[in-house]
Design an enzyme around this catalytic site. Structure first.
Site, PDB file in Angstrom:
ATOM      1  N   HIS A  14       0.840  -1.194   0.000  1.00 55.50           N
ATOM      2  CA  HIS A  14       0.000   0.000   0.000  1.00 55.50           C
ATOM      3  C   HIS A  14       0.879   1.249   0.000  1.00 55.50           C
ATOM      4  CE1 HIS A  14      -4.174   1.652   0.840  1.00 55.50           C
ATOM      5  NE2 HIS A  14      -3.394   2.728   0.834  1.00 55.50           N
ATOM      6  N   HIS A  16       1.230   4.821  -2.502  1.00 56.28           N
ATOM      7  CA  HIS A  16       0.793   5.597  -3.651  1.00 56.28           C
ATOM      8  C   HIS A  16       1.976   6.306  -4.315  1.00 56.28           C
ATOM      9  CE1 HIS A  16      -3.539   5.144  -2.970  1.00 56.28           C
ATOM     10  NE2 HIS A  16      -3.227   5.146  -1.680  1.00 56.28           N
ATOM     11  N   GLU A 204     -12.038   2.853   5.677  1.00 54.68           N
ATOM     12  CA  GLU A 204     -11.177   3.701   6.508  1.00 54.68           C
ATOM     13  C   GLU A 204     -11.996   4.872   7.029  1.00 54.68           C
ATOM     14  OE1 GLU A 204      -6.910   6.054   6.436  1.00 54.68           O
ATOM     15  OE2 GLU A 204      -8.125   6.042   4.617  1.00 54.68           O
ATOM     16  N   ASP A 283       1.024   7.182   2.163  1.00 51.85           N
ATOM     17  CA  ASP A 283       1.581   8.395   1.554  1.00 51.85           C
ATOM     18  C   ASP A 283       2.621   9.013   2.487  1.00 51.85           C
ATOM     19  OD1 ASP A 283      -0.152   8.746  -0.897  1.00 51.85           O
ATOM     20  OD2 ASP A 283      -1.722   8.792   0.627  1.00 51.85           O
TER      21      ASP A 283
END
Length: 349
Positions: A14, A16, A204, A283
């Site tokens: 995970h 980005h 989330e 991120d």
């Protein structure tokens, strides 16, 4: 006495594309292209965020868009892929699935196809140079029309593979309160027929019902986040029994205000329920923490032993789309890490 988490072999599922950038890289790209960045991305880094309401999400998205606007040419794209691989390699990640929406950069690079080809080519080169295999997840955005998602799914299918420098999954990102999840099902069906993993975000910012809807309509192999499944024991049991891996990103959960503090992230509850968890950094550019920090949080805040950290690493490997031989080798290396002698707490070589 602990074993260093940056030496624990693991997969990173995970991350980005724009959000993987080093802050120093963002500042250099902004200077290169003459772009003025907000204080939150310069002297105020990491920014204070809270995306649990519409205004907070808008601020988060605005900062992300400002960072993305600094990515203007092929060299920029290649640099981000290369540095993501280098950073993951330094933290013990041996398999990285970096998530990218080609439409975000296509205007500068001649379209979505050349954009994706640049990412894939650099992923293959970075894999060879760093020893960390870099594969790609093509992600559609919930704020775009579902027909755009189908276009991206067909593009992803053209480059589907099972190794470094190929597309291994299809995702769905952005504010999960936008769009209708079921309307993206045709795109995921296209990707699934090509053998790609189904890896949408969900659960989330919204509750367990959003996780259930994602399970029902998109048939995910993994769910990005999914932490709110703990709200409903029946949904949590579905996730565990179905073998759906949750990509849990503790640092981003707290940074976005989903949970007020690290200890509130339900990592222990998920693992205790039998859910396969893969920790991710999401991120790092905006949240200020990378992959190894997520494992440190599991250890220091949630009390995970080295054996339990090893099982988290195994979950990330099993949940990945790495080839079978790669998975077997990585799992064996996790066993080797756990069998090694722990080091004293404090500075480590």
């Amino acid at each position: 006495m602990h074993r260093p988490v940056d030496r624990l072999p693991k997969a990173h599922l995970h991350l980005h594309f724009t959000g993987s950038m080093r802050l120093s890289t963002l500042l250099e790209l902004a200077a290169k292209h003459g772009i003025s960045l907000p204080e939150a991305l310069t002297s105020g880094w990491p920014p204070r965020l809270r995306a649990t309401d519409e205004r907070g999400w808008f601020r988060f998205q605005r900062l992300y868009d400002m960072a993305r606007a600094c990515v203007r040419d092929e060299a920029d794209m290649r640099r981000i892929v290369r540095e993501a691989g280098e950073d993951d390699a330094a933290e013990g990640s041996r398999w990285l699935e970096i998530q990218v929406d080609p439409t975000s950069y296509a205007v500068h690079l001649g379209g979505i196809t050349p954009t994706l080809e640049i990412v894939l080519d650099e992923a293959a080169k970075t894999s060879a140079e760093t020893g960390t295999a870099v594969a790609v997840v093509v992600a559609a955005s919930r704020i775009r029309h579902p027909l755009d998602a189908r276009t991206l799914a067909r593009l992803a299918a053209r480059y589907a593979g099972d190794g470094a420098g190929t597309v291994v999954g299809f995702g769905l990102s952005n504010d999960e309160r936008r769009g209708v999840t079921a309307e993206f099902a045709p795109a995921f069906a296209i990707a699934r027929r090509a053998g790609l993993a189904s890896v949408p975000h969900g659960g989330e910012l919204l509750g367990a019902s959003a996780v259930a809807e994602t399970l029902d309509t998109l048939r995910p192999d993994r769910i990005g986040h999914g932490v709110q499944s703990v709200q409903d024991p029946a949904v949590l049991e579905r996730v565990a029994a179905g073998g759906t891996t949750l990509e849990v990103c503790p640092g981003s959960n707290v940074a976005l205000g989903v949970y007020t503090e690290d200890s509130a992230v339900p990592l222990r509850e998920l693992v205790s329920a039998g859910v396969q968890v893969a920790l991710g950094a999401d991120d790092p550019l905006l949240f200020g923490s990378r992959l190894a920090a997520q494992y440190e949080t599991a250890r220091e805040v949630h009390g995970f032993t080295d054996a339990e950290l090893a099982e988290l690493a195994r979950g990330s490997i099993r949940g990945s789309r790495a080839p079978a031989g790669t998975k077997a080798a990585l799992l064996a290396d996790v066993d080797t890490w756990l069998a090694s002698s722990p080091l004293p707490d404090g500075p480590r070589p």
